[in-house]
Write an enzyme that holds these catalytic residues in place. Structure first.
Site, PDB file in Angstrom:
ATOM      1  N   HIS A  18     -23.968  12.036  28.744  1.00 28.56           N
ATOM      2  CA  HIS A  18     -25.002  12.132  27.715  1.00 28.56           C
ATOM      3  C   HIS A  18     -24.826  10.991  26.709  1.00 28.56           C
ATOM      4  O   HIS A  18     -23.706  10.704  26.298  1.00 28.56           O
ATOM      5  CB  HIS A  18     -24.862  13.491  27.006  1.00 28.56           C
ATOM      6  CG  HIS A  18     -26.046  13.841  26.168  1.00 28.56           C
ATOM      7  ND1 HIS A  18     -27.327  13.849  26.663  1.00 28.56           N
ATOM      8  CD2 HIS A  18     -26.148  14.197  24.861  1.00 28.56           C
ATOM      9  CE1 HIS A  18     -28.164  14.209  25.699  1.00 28.56           C
ATOM     10  NE2 HIS A  18     -27.475  14.417  24.595  1.00 28.56           N
ATOM     11  N   SER A  78     -32.134  12.597  23.531  1.00 33.78           N
ATOM     12  CA  SER A  78     -31.626  13.944  23.284  1.00 33.78           C
ATOM     13  C   SER A  78     -32.599  14.710  22.391  1.00 33.78           C
ATOM     14  O   SER A  78     -33.776  14.785  22.727  1.00 33.78           O
ATOM     15  CB  SER A  78     -30.218  13.831  22.675  1.00 33.78           C
ATOM     16  OG  SER A  78     -29.535  15.047  22.762  1.00 33.78           O
ATOM     17  N   ASP A 113     -25.700  13.845  32.519  1.00 32.68           N
ATOM     18  CA  ASP A 113     -26.053  14.205  31.146  1.00 32.68           C
ATOM     19  C   ASP A 113     -25.344  15.481  30.674  1.00 32.68           C
ATOM     20  O   ASP A 113     -25.061  15.642  29.493  1.00 32.68           O
ATOM     21  CB  ASP A 113     -27.572  14.445  31.059  1.00 32.68           C
ATOM     22  CG  ASP A 113     -28.275  13.431  30.159  1.00 32.68           C
ATOM     23  OD1 ASP A 113     -27.642  12.939  29.216  1.00 32.68           O
ATOM     24  OD2 ASP A 113     -29.460  13.161  30.410  1.00 32.68           O
TER      25      ASP A 113
END
Ligand SMILES: *[C@@H]1O[C@H](CO)[C@@H](O)[C@H](O)[C@H]1NC(C)=O
Ligand SMILES: *[C@@H]1O[C@H](CO)[C@@H](O)[C@H](O)[C@H]1NC(C)=O
Length: 555
Positions: free
Chosen positions: A455, A211, A336
């Protein structure tokens, strides 16, 4: 007499075994002593927690070298994470004194030398996150132990400033921004200068992160300030080209923060902000979490890096020549964007409520707003092309998740892969998509039955959680974790995820800008999980069709 001989032999053996520890290590700042733990009869690991790599940072300043210490610094406890908001942004936690790193060094029957080194950079939207200590009870998500043990590599995790203290910027020299990126860079340089004393190979450093940490990894390969320090890099669900990774108008938010803490927004603003209490500043750096299809949450992530003319001499997209010799893996999770979509368009997770086509259009309209109705029309026809005359409820919901996955993660990652492979001289390029379904899919809200990998779902497998907390996982999850650790640590050793000490379930071909090969990471993966041209129609739309439409609106 014979008995005594055996005892002596046993004692010698035990002594040899227990000698497989670094003991006191001399670093540039002084001596440190960690903890030596047993992993098996002839396997041990030295763990160092909380080694300072820089001094306590000045507010809105680059990190400074640590002045050093006398005697032996006991490095067996995590230090606080960098001062930041708590998860629900109601309070602060952590400390400004947070520039520390942790090191895991595995040993066999003798003390390790020249091991490859993997440096982890955590995510958290540049707003939160930490490498320091337990995340939940005793379960420390970012413990380097499983990777270090299974892959026989050194793992380093570092702390860097986040939130207002890490990234607040006026867009000029008053508050240049990027303090958190400079912290990461200082830690990388420290590892390069000192890791030899820990049995590491300074010429074999791999960065990895997820991320905002994945975007950070990408940024660290693009800045000219890491020349010669990094050999390889892995960006999971985040690259420097992500729309949220660079704030183009940082002054706007700096002024909002200034108003909240009663500072003027004129030329005295920076001086006033510097004198403001750090916890008050951190609270004032809260981000709005309200969103809708017309105003998706991704637009609220404004405490991010800036093009400052120093860390970034140019836009990130123009800096890929700096990564020409770096081996690069980048990839995303197949859903995600789900975490974000659930906040922007809550109906996607509902069993009862349809997601309307109107909502799909509102979302696409927001994401293509610069191009007006032409942008929206093109986007809508691209995403509804496979729908047929009456798309099912699930098809529409999955399309909305796909739109956000594409926009926030997948498309910028493909763009970074192209740029990396185009500029590479000796550096290799590898692309993946992680598709192991979320373990809660269909079991609890907000995870519908059609859920793929959300995610951050990849993190637990990278860090070997199916081994450390086996009750939470099925055997197939341990297989997947083994596969990923194999690819990641082989890559750290050789620059080729297929070649190294660990066996892999499928040969992962290099990404080239003609073949666009990628690997799907999944517990059942085999050679059939190699693919080409990932989401080509959508990549084409976002990187070629849309940018070439006339811009009718810009902020
Ligand atoms: C795990 O992988 C092994 C091969 O490496 C395979 O034989 C086994 O069936 C896999 N287990 C599961 C549950 O998928
Ligand atoms: C990196 O580590 C691997 C495995 O220890 C080794 O084979 C290789 O020569 C090292 N150096 C570089 C620059 O790859």
């Amino acid at each position: 007499m014979a008995m005594l001989g055996i005892l002596t032999a046993a004692a010698v053996f035990l002594q040899t075994v227990s000698a497989a520890s670094l003991g006191v290590v001399t670093t540039e700042g002084g001596k440190v002593k960690g903890k030596s733990i047993y992993l098996g009869l002839i396997r041990r690991m030295d763990v160092f927690k909380g080694i300072p790599f820089a001094d306590i940072p000045g507010r809105f300043e680059k990190p400074k070298p640590h002045p050093g210490w006398d005697g032996i610094l006991k490095t067996t406890e995590y230090r606080p994470r960098c001062l930041q908001l708590n998860l629900i942004q109601t309070d602060t936690r952590g400390s400004e004194d947070c520039l520390y790193l942790n090191i895991w060094v595995p040993h066999g029957s003798s003390v390790s030398t020249n091991l490859p080194v993997m440096v982890w950079i955590y995510g958290g939207g540049f707003l939160i996150g930490g490498s320091m200590g337990a995340n939940f009870l005793d379960n420390y998500l970012y413990s380097g132990q499983e990777i270090a043990d299974r892959g026989n590599v050194i793992v380093v995790t570092l702390g860097y400033r986040v939130g207002a203290l890490g990234f607040l910027s006026t867009g000029d020299s008053d508050l240049p921004g990027n303090y958190g990126l400079w912290d990461q860079q200082a830690a990388i340089a420290w590892v390069h200068r000192n890791i030899k004393a820990f049995g590491g190979d300074p010429n074999n450093i791999t960065l990895f992160g997820e991320s905002a940490g994945g975007a950070s990894v990408s940024f660290q390969t693009l800045t000219p300030h890491n020349k010669g320090l990094i050999k390889r890099a892995i960006s999971q669900s985040g690259v420097g080209l992500c729309p949220w990774a660079i704030n183009k108008n940082p002054r706007k938010f700096a002024e909002e923060v200034a108003l909240k803490v009663n500072c003027p927004t004129n030329e005295k603003m920076a001086a006033c902000l510097k004198m403001t209490d750090p916890e008050v500043l951190t609270m004032a750096g809260s981000l709005s979490m309200t969103s809708s299809p017309d105003s998706p949450l991704v637009y609220n992530l404004v405490l991010s890096p800036v093009v400052d003319g120093d860390f970034f001499p140019d836009e990130p997209g123009n800096l890929f020549h700096n990564a020409a010799e770096i081996d690069f893996i980048a990839g995303v999770n197949d859903m995600d964007g789900h975490l974000f979509t659930g906040l922007d368009v809550p109906s996607v997770n509902s069993h009862l409520v349809d997601t309307s086509i109107e909502d799909v259009k509102r979302l696409l309209g927001a994401l293509t707003q610069e191009k007006g109705s032409l942008g929206l029309d093109n986007a809508y026809s691209t995403y509804s092309l496979d729908w047929g005359s009456s798309p099912s409820r699930e098809t529409i919901k999955k399309t909305v998740v796909a739109i956000e996955t594409d926009y926030i993660f997948l498309i910028p990652t493909q763009a970074a892969l192209y740029l990396h492979s185009d500029h590479a001289t000796t550096g290799r390029t590898y692309s993946y998509i992680f598709s192991e379904p979320n373990r809660m899919g269909g079991l609890i809200m907000p995870y519908p039955g059609w859920m793929g990998a959300d995610h951050a779902d990849d993190l637990q497998y990278v860090f070997g959680k199916p081994f450390t907390t086996p009750l939470g996982y099925w055997p197939r999850h341990r297989n997947l974790s083994r596969y990923i650790i194999a690819y990641w640590t082989n890559f750290a050793k050789t620059g080729d995820p297929n070649k190294g000490d660990m066996k892999v379930p499928a040969t992962w071909p290099e990404f080239t800008s003609t073949g666009h090969q990628y690997l799907e990471l999944h517990s059942k993966m085999d050679k059939n999980y190699v693919g080409q041209k990932l989401r080509m129609r959508f990549v084409h739309f976002w990187t070629s069709v849309l940018p070439n439409l006339p811009t009718i609106f810009s902020e």
